[in-house]
Design a protein around this motif. Structure first.
Motif, short mmCIF file in Angstrom:
data_model
loop_
_atom_site.label_atom_id
_atom_site.label_comp_id
_atom_site.label_asym_id
_atom_site.label_seq_id
_atom_site.Cartn_x
_atom_site.Cartn_y
_atom_site.Cartn_z
N GLU A 257 0.81 -1.22 0.00
CA GLU A 257 0.00 0.00 0.00
C GLU A 257 0.84 1.27 0.00
N LEU A 258 2.17 1.14 0.06
CA LEU A 258 3.02 2.32 0.08
C LEU A 258 2.87 3.12 -1.21
N HIS A 259 2.67 4.43 -1.09
CA HIS A 259 2.68 5.34 -2.23
C HIS A 259 4.10 5.91 -2.34
N GLY A 260 4.71 5.77 -3.49
CA GLY A 260 6.06 6.28 -3.68
C GLY A 260 6.95 5.19 -4.23
N PRO A 261 8.24 5.51 -4.36
CA PRO A 261 8.87 6.76 -3.91
C PRO A 261 8.73 7.92 -4.88
N LEU A 262 8.53 9.10 -4.33
CA LEU A 262 8.59 10.35 -5.08
C LEU A 262 9.92 11.01 -4.74
N ARG A 263 10.74 11.22 -5.76
CA ARG A 263 12.05 11.83 -5.52
C ARG A 263 11.90 13.35 -5.46
N VAL A 264 12.42 13.94 -4.41
CA VAL A 264 12.36 15.39 -4.20
C VAL A 264 13.78 15.91 -4.02
N SER A 265 14.19 16.80 -4.90
CA SER A 265 15.51 17.43 -4.82
C SER A 265 15.35 18.83 -4.26
N VAL A 266 16.05 19.12 -3.19
CA VAL A 266 15.90 20.40 -2.51
C VAL A 266 17.25 21.11 -2.45
N GLN A 267 17.34 22.26 -3.11
CA GLN A 267 18.52 23.10 -3.02
C GLN A 267 18.22 24.28 -2.10
N VAL A 268 19.14 24.56 -1.22
CA VAL A 268 18.99 25.65 -0.26
C VAL A 268 19.78 26.85 -0.77
N GLY A 269 19.15 28.02 -0.75
CA GLY A 269 19.83 29.18 -1.29
C GLY A 269 19.30 30.49 -0.75
N LEU A 270 19.94 31.56 -1.18
CA LEU A 270 19.55 32.90 -0.76
C LEU A 270 19.77 33.84 -1.94
N ALA A 271 18.71 34.52 -2.35
CA ALA A 271 18.84 35.47 -3.45
C ALA A 271 19.79 36.58 -3.05
#
Length: 406
Positions: A257-271
């Protein structure tokens, strides 16, 4: 009256548009999507986010939404509990899990009651409009143009407004690659109702029961690494090796019943700069946040409150100075939050990928657990509460009018 175009109907954009319309300014809110449902949205309202909503006069709105107070936080190493901390951790309110989709839909319903609010769903921004060296509006994908005294970009970490303005994003800290899973409810009543971090066998992950009663699981990948190719049952077995019982048993037994995996790439930044003549960036458009401790939604709401305070009181010729003042007031809290997020990510990576350190922590948890808890908890306070003096002293006084001109 100043005319505003707000691009992006996330927490920052919707709450800002609502506040400005209530303060007597014509506001057009543009959103590329026609619905708020997404697979990956932050639902955790920290006390600092709840404070921002309260100062907007929206406490009753939030109280009427489906939600679940978080029970607490725990860290597990090699299947053994290193420490656990119960909510509210000294705060006036616990962290609350509120489905972000419901929050956004409720904010939109409030905004639609304002005569100065215009809603443009399903309309992507094609480009910014300029005149005399100043941004003066936007052109929509369908060719329509919306004029504005100030455009506010709240369109997320991949902000088109930011790119159109030529504003560079400077990377801060280490990005994250996460595989996201959900196990639908109902779940056994005896499962841990808190947010848990798990480190075992070189794997790092987290688990939490969401506001709708679903189990949310996040598996951290090495940056740039491939997505493991596993069957649902194989993923259930992999999660069972990482999670403590009885959670491991539930995931293994219901792996299909597991939904996924959904890959999420997160970059941290500052304008490098949040504003230009005629433009202001807020939320992830100005400072993409790490998912560590759910800072994205909470910082976006606090951005919105500060921006509304400055912009609603500015004369047309003062808007650019007001936009600069927003960045000046918000920057210290954002920089502090990103630094704390980065420190927590580095610590998790170190423990997760050092077998000897994990073994020492697991075996010596009676002595080392309280020390680790004190270090961890000291880092959580500013992430939960925000920085003192980061918000305006008083909320806006609504001024309503029944005319609108664009």
């Amino acid at each position: 009256m100043n005319r505003f175009v707000v691009v992006g109907a996330g927490p920052a954009g919707l709450s800002l548009a609502l506040q400005l319309a209530r303060a007597g300014h014509p506001v057009a809110l543009v959103e590329a999507s026609r619905q708020f449902s997404r697979q990956f949205r932050g639902d955790a309202l920290m006390p600092c986010g709840q404070e921002a909503l309260a100062r907007m006069g929206l406490s009753d709105l939030v109280a009427g939404l489906r939600q679940r107070p978080l029970a607490g936080w725990s860290v597990w190493v090699n299947g053994r509990k290193l420490f656990a901390v119960a909510e509210p951790m000294g705060s006036l309110q616990p962290c609350r899990l509120v489905p972000q989709q419901l929050l956004l839909e409720s904010l939109l319903a409030e905004a639609l009651q304002e005569p100065l609010f215009q809603w443009h769903p399903g309309q992507a921004v094609k480009r910014l409009q300029r005149s005399g060296g100043r941004i003066c509006g936007v052109e929509l994908a369908d060719g329509r143009r919306l004029e504005a005294d100030l455009v506010v970009g709240c369109d997320g970490r991949q902000s088109l407004v930011r790119r159109e303005a030529g504003i560079q994003l400077r990377q801060r800290g280490q990005g994250l690659e996460v595989l996201w899973f959900e196990l639908p409810g109902p779940l056994p009543a005896d499962l841990n109702g808190g947010f848990s971090t798990h480190l075992c066998g070189g794997a790092l992950g987290s688990s939490c029961i969401g506001a709708r009663g679903e189990l949310q699981l996040a598996w951290l990948l090495e940056n740039g690494g491939p997505t493991p190719q596993r069957t649902p049952q194989d993923w259930g077995d992999a999660w069972a090796q990482l999670l403590p019982p009885p959670l491991a048993n539930v995931v293994r037994e219901r792996a299909a019943e597991l939904h996924g995996p959904l890959r999420v790439s997160v970059q941290v930044g500052l304008a490098e700069r949040w504003h230009q003549p005629g433009l202001l960036l807020l939320g992830d458009a100005a400072h993409p946040m790490s998912p560590v401790r759910a800072q994205g939604i909470n910082m976006a709401l606090r951005d919105s409150l500060v921006a509304a305070s400055h912009l609603s009181q500015a004369a047309p010729e003062e808007l650019d100075r007001a936009a600069a003042a927003v960045q000046q007031q918000r920057l210290p809290e954002i920089q502090r939050a990103q630094a704390l997020q980065s420190a927590e990510a580095r610590q998790g990576h170190l423990v997760g990928h050092t077998p000897l350190l994990r073994a020492l922590l697991a075996q010596g948890r009676a002595l080392l657990g309280p020390v680790a808890q004190r270090v961890w908890q000291a880092r959580q306070t500013p992430l939960r509460e925000g920085l003192t003096g980061a918000l305006p002293a008083a909320e806006l006084s609504p001024q309503r009018t029944n005319s609108i001109s664009w």
